[in-house]
Scaffold this active site. Structure first.
Site, PDB file in Angstrom:
ATOM      1  CD  GLU A 301      -3.055  -1.086   2.191  1.00 24.23           C
ATOM      2  OE1 GLU A 301      -2.749  -0.607   3.283  1.00 24.23           O
ATOM      3  OE2 GLU A 301      -4.173  -1.528   1.927  1.00 24.23           O
ATOM      4  CG  ASP A 375      -7.781  -4.852   4.643  1.00 22.26           C
ATOM      5  OD1 ASP A 375      -7.361  -5.242   5.744  1.00 22.26           O
ATOM      6  OD2 ASP A 375      -7.751  -3.665   4.281  1.00 22.26           O
ATOM      7  CD  GLU A 403      -9.916  -0.910   7.984  1.00 20.60           C
ATOM      8  OE1 GLU A 403      -9.110  -1.654   8.575  1.00 20.60           O
ATOM      9  OE2 GLU A 403      -9.672  -0.351   6.902  1.00 20.60           O
TER      10      GLU A 403
END
Lengths: 708, 708
Positions: A301, A375, A403
């Site tokens: 990332e 993820d 998240e």
């Protein structure tokens, strides 16, 4: 400040009011599961008390004294009794003996952290090291907090995994990446001189569930942490944590030799770079003799890494391992990698990059793998890396912070997510080759075993924002110690320790917890959908087509079109399934037999296809979204019933959050349904009512959350 | 969680330890100055108690009941006595009567917020409105908390300024711009359904010092706050604050009609834009009937504004005033403007842009002016705007949060900063035309008067990070109510209410507070230096030459060269002095007579120039930097002496912060000295020792804080 409760406004005139102020203490959640409130049953209290006439310690090491003092504080609260700590057991009976005895008969079996607990005359907690005694002490307290009989002793316990860590994605500026409970706990500007008493309570909480390490900074790491200034700050934390058996670790910024070392390169094969890391590591150990090691996010990332110099992950990791060679520290190298390639399947990336490196890592390196290939989605298949690197210790990275599971307003008990992955069978060495057996080292005889949980803690008074999210921190720790514990058993003990011991309420809340994750999946990402978020991962945006990277759009994941929905990962598609053993492939590669929870992870399914449930894909989707959202209403009703058994402040707090969750569940449902309907062209099936708003309406709502 | 104190490690063997757990409560600072701890002197307690046999209320409005309940809670704590609230005074004596009596004899004089307090048979608190009674009740509590005799009653009080606001620079993502006490207090994702009990305590604290309004979001505003979603969230806060006399205000994003309204322009003269604001305002008032109004940062530091459409600040403000016309709300339009022009003097910008607009603003508009012409420096001359807009109400914007005064680790009591500005004489209508007389409306007969303080509150348990910073919140509120109070009197009462009533300790701490700001200025920006920060305004960087804007560099401000130091703002320089009245100019325009604290604000002074102190500029600078840093050592010593009188947790906390402050004071000193020495070419004068590090060393240290 005393929270003065509102008095009843409906009082009649002339009524004399005498408020009993200050008598009932509202629970602000700070104490977590270490509440130690007085046991209400007097007989039970007295029965316990007979066995707790003193606390004897075999020595006065800091860690043993912490254990003794915790027990003293706990018994003071639970039994309302001051129990003395004594340093000479003599022939006394009727108390507890905390006995650190290096080399007791079962030394090898119990290791550094295991403990034995027995009762005969005294309650004995015996361990090779003080930290084992500490763990046993917390276990004894838990035993009492959950109302168990002392006759149920003896028992013993040994952790199944050696390194049990929290990963804090905390930044230098006080924010937490994916944190929903306030800012960071670490007051960097105040450290090292000011040591917040809260650090001590953080350590107690973690020790109580067996966590023995903490990575204090974000994996998107700042090089600050490798400067002398910050090493001193981190050392101040380590000084607090040490006597609770917790070691400090740092996430490192791979190009630090350039940014703070003044070197021209961060090439892991460059001798100057290697020397820089060796010197830096020495400096760290001088300040923190029990420093745990490094966690690295590299070439991931946008974070730099060894590949920037044509080197491999192994080259990078081994360089750090070399620097750590003189010390008892490890390297945790993350396998969370994927390239910004719209043609590629992100699902396959980690396996493709890492399996060729198996056997090439230094013995001090552990490769840290997220539970699923993407993820931290509400539901993912297990990562195909597990089992496929037999020569490399792999550790598990779970995400405790929510998240993708609703921030601080959605009640999702995560033990079932963790267990689902741990119990998945990789079939690597035949049936029974579970992910857990990879992680705990039993399958491939890893000598180093580790597990990491991305923390959900923050500066909020109650640590986790949503009081119910405390259970996720708790469950993670308990499973890290013993992954064979059931989700239900953990929920049950957490509720009793934290919320109430009233049996009906315990049952109701445990039941809510166990169902909460499935309910979330139903209204959020049913049947194998994933990643319909944009921006900060709050608002639904399944229609998202553009982003900084093609693989950061929603459409990349769900692949909705006029024919159907889902990502074909069979041989006709990306063939990601080929990364699994044939037995696993067999479970998932046939759309007719693939379990519905995984269906759209692996198949592009026509809208009108009839599924194993008897419904078409479209109707099944609608059923899930609607029943999921409706189930939040059920959660609200169930929660309302436990009111008498719960602290009023916590009750009100959760009640509010459930109201928000219900509103947002309907938002999720409507967003998906209205968007997917533009492809499916199907009506909402009876008995469900079509949303009372348009796709534009829900889009507008999502847009709000993209404004700065 | 009970903070179990470490037991003494040096205990001998065989000693039986009996720890008294849970007996001493550490003070976590949450209660602020509303501690209400038991008065230790029994006789005094009993004397008070005779006058507090009941609390009678004249009605049961929410605000009066809040007052009664606060008094009840306070008396319970202070006197250890349960005092009943009664609703019929009858002929009873020996209690308190909280009397809301619209139209009592002095109605006009006392207005909506003033109160009278007297004692004869009962203690009477009389006011036209409930909020006046509430303020009187807090005053009565303060009277007791500071140990004053009830015979010192009667007294009365009327606020000198009508709108007394906190400005929260809080963002939607939970961060606070220039916040050093954790994240935002406002849980936007949880609101409106979950109402944190802390909001209630926030309101109590503010009401206790007379604050009657709060702008909940950053002046760098998000348009989110004007969406229906967020209006509902803000309304939930307003519902809590209302019954404490606090109104909610919003910072608005000027182009909101475009970003969320879908219009093509935000031109304030466009009819559709005006309609959008009118409709939006109506929507807000529907949700929040007592909404306070709008705060606007426009055409300032990159924020859009009316000038983007060729319109003036007045055009923009008047458009919003028009929208507010049907309601009791106001527009606060900030004058904090300056252009990115390296040739211009930022000092002059606000005066240049705003004075031509005097008389052009709608009557609902207040122009909000920072105390100084630059930006909240540790010492600034007063803004030349004050007094120069006689037809426009000007409000004061102070910064409570310590952006430029050392974050949460430097102890700077700010009342002297506020007072210094308020007492400055503008000479607009001759001698005695103080800034305070501008702000309180007495000079120009403004009908609307306002004051704003940029809040230092955050999610930290103790609200302000540094416990000593609570005093700044307190002092701001007290001065907003009555700017004639002295810094010393406010410090004295805050210490007694918050820290200790032990007379010697009160004296020592008050003295420390009063000296703290001057000490900070000495080691940070003496003799009129300013803005030597980069990045997040933490680390010293007087050498900073490059930035996103030329006027965001350090060298722009200090103008060091081989000849000397300082910004020539006389006629030979930028002539900013010409913006002041001749009497003011006379004070400052002669470098021979300009007071040293302002010298370098207005003059470029040669290094070897002998100052009024008898020392050369260079030697004076060195003297200030060194004595300033040394004075922090003195602060540490003074603080050490009050240990017995202070809660141990707060004592340890402040001790730690002072250690950090000392380290950083030396860092500031060394940074300035070593850098300026490259221009002055002078040695460090005796008796001071030259820094034991190089300019490169301190630069390297500052670089750390620029790493992400």
């Amino acid at each position: 400040m005393i929270r003065s409760r509102r008095i009843n406004r409906n009082i009649g005139w002339l009524v004399v009011l005498l408020l009993l102020v200050n008598k009932t203490h509202a629970d602000d959640g700070y104490r977590l599961w270490l509440k130690y409130d007085l046991i209400k049953d007097v007989a039970k209290r007295e029965e316990y008390a007979r066995s707790f006439q003193f606390i004897a310690v075999s020595n006065q090491s800091p860690i043993l004294m912490n254990a003794a003092q915790e027990l003293q504080v706990g018994l003071q609260g639970l039994l309302g009794k001051s129990v003395p700590i004594i340093t000479d057991l003599g022939k006394k009976t009727g108390g507890v003996y905390l006995n650190e005895h290096q080399g007791f008969s079962n030394h090898i079996k119990y290791g550094d952290e295991g403990y034995m607990m027995s009762k005969s005359g005294n309650i004995f907690i015996l361990a090779n090291k003080g930290v084992g005694v500490l763990y046993g002490t917390f276990a004894l307290l838990r035993h009492i907090q959950t109302g168990q009989l002392l006759t149920k002793l003896p028992y013993n316990s040994i952790p199944k995994i050696r390194y049990r860590l929290l990963n804090h994605w905390d930044n230098t500026n006080g924010t937490i990446e994916r944190g929903y409970a306030g800012g960071t706990l670490w007051k960097w500007y105040e450290l090292p001189a000011t040591v917040d008493p809260r650090y001590h309570d953080y350590a107690r909480a973690n020790a109580s569930i067996g966590i023995n390490g903490t990575v204090v900074n974000n994996v998107n790491a700042s090089a600050r942490f490798l400067t002398d200034e910050y090493i001193q700050k981190v050392a101040a934390l380590a000084n607090v944590f040490r006597d609770y058996g917790i070691r400090v670790y740092l996430s490192v910024y791979f190009p630090a030799p350039k940014t703070i070392g003044g070197l021209k390169t961060a090439d892991p094969l460059d001798p100057d770079v290697r020397k820089w890391w060796t010197d830096k590591t020495k400096e760290i150990y001088k300040a923190i003799p029990d420093f745990g090691g490094f966690l690295v996010k590299a070439n991931s990332e946008g974070e730099p890494g060894p590949q920037d110099y044509g080197r491999t992950h192994a080259d990078g990791a081994n360089m750090l391992a070399e620097a750590l060679a003189p010390y008892d520290g490890i390297v945790m190298w993350r396998a969370f990698v994927y390239k910004a390639d719209p043609k590629a399947d992100r699902f396959k990336a980690a396996h493709e990059e890492f399996t060729p490196l198996d056997g090439k890592f230094d013995k001090k390196v552990i490769v840290q793998v997220k539970n699923g290939p993407i993820d931290f989605q509400p539901r993912e298949p297990f990562s195909p890396l597990f089992g496929n690197m037999p020569k490399t210790p792999l550790s598990m990275e779970f995400q405790i912070t929510q998240e993708y599971t609703g921030f601080a307003t959605h009640w999702v008990y995560e033990a079932p997510i963790f267990k689902e992955c741990l119990e998945s069978d990789t079939y690597i060495n035949g049936k029974g080759s579970t992910v857990a057996s990879v992680i705990d080292g039993s399958l491939h005889k890893y000598t180093m075993t580790a597990i990491a949980g991305v923390a959900n803690t923050g500066s909020d008074r109650n640590w986790t924002g949503n009081p119910m999210a405390q259970a996720n921190w708790y469950a993670y720790g308990r499973l890290a110690w013993d992954h064979t514990l059931s989700s239900e058993a953990i929920a049950n003990e957490w509720v009793k320790m934290t919320l109430t011991s009233e049996p009906k309420a315990v049952k109701t809340i445990t039941d809510l917890m166990l169902k909460s994750r499935e309910i979330y999946v139903d209204y959020n990402t049913p049947i194998g959908l994933s990643r319909p978020w944009s921006g900060v991962h709050f608002a639904p945006e399944p229609w998202q087509e553009k982003s900084a990277r093609p693989d950061w759009t929603a459409i990349y994941y769900h692949r909705a079109d006029s024919i159907g929905l889902g990502f074909d990962r069979t041989a006709t598609g990306s063939d990601a399934l080929a990364q699994y053993r044939p037995e696993v492939q067999k479970q998932w590669n046939n759309p007719e037999t693939c379990p519905l929870p995984y269906l759209l992870w692996f198949h592009h399914v026509p809208w009108t296809k009839k599924l194993s449930s008897g419904r078409t894909l479209w109707n099944e989707l609608c059923t899930r979204f609607y029943t999921g959202a409706d189930s939040v209403k059920w959660m609200q009703q169930q929660w309302a019933q436990v009111k008498p058994a719960i602290d009023p402040e916590i009750f009100a707090d959760v009640t509010g959050r459930l109201a928000t969750q219900h509103t947002e569940a309907i938002w999720w449902r409507d967003s998906w349904i209205l968007y997917l309907q533009t492809y499916s062209k199907q009506p909402i099936p009876a008995p469900f009512q079509k949303p009372d708003r348009t796709l534009d309406d829900v889009k507008r709502l999502s847009e709000i959350y993209k404004l700065r």
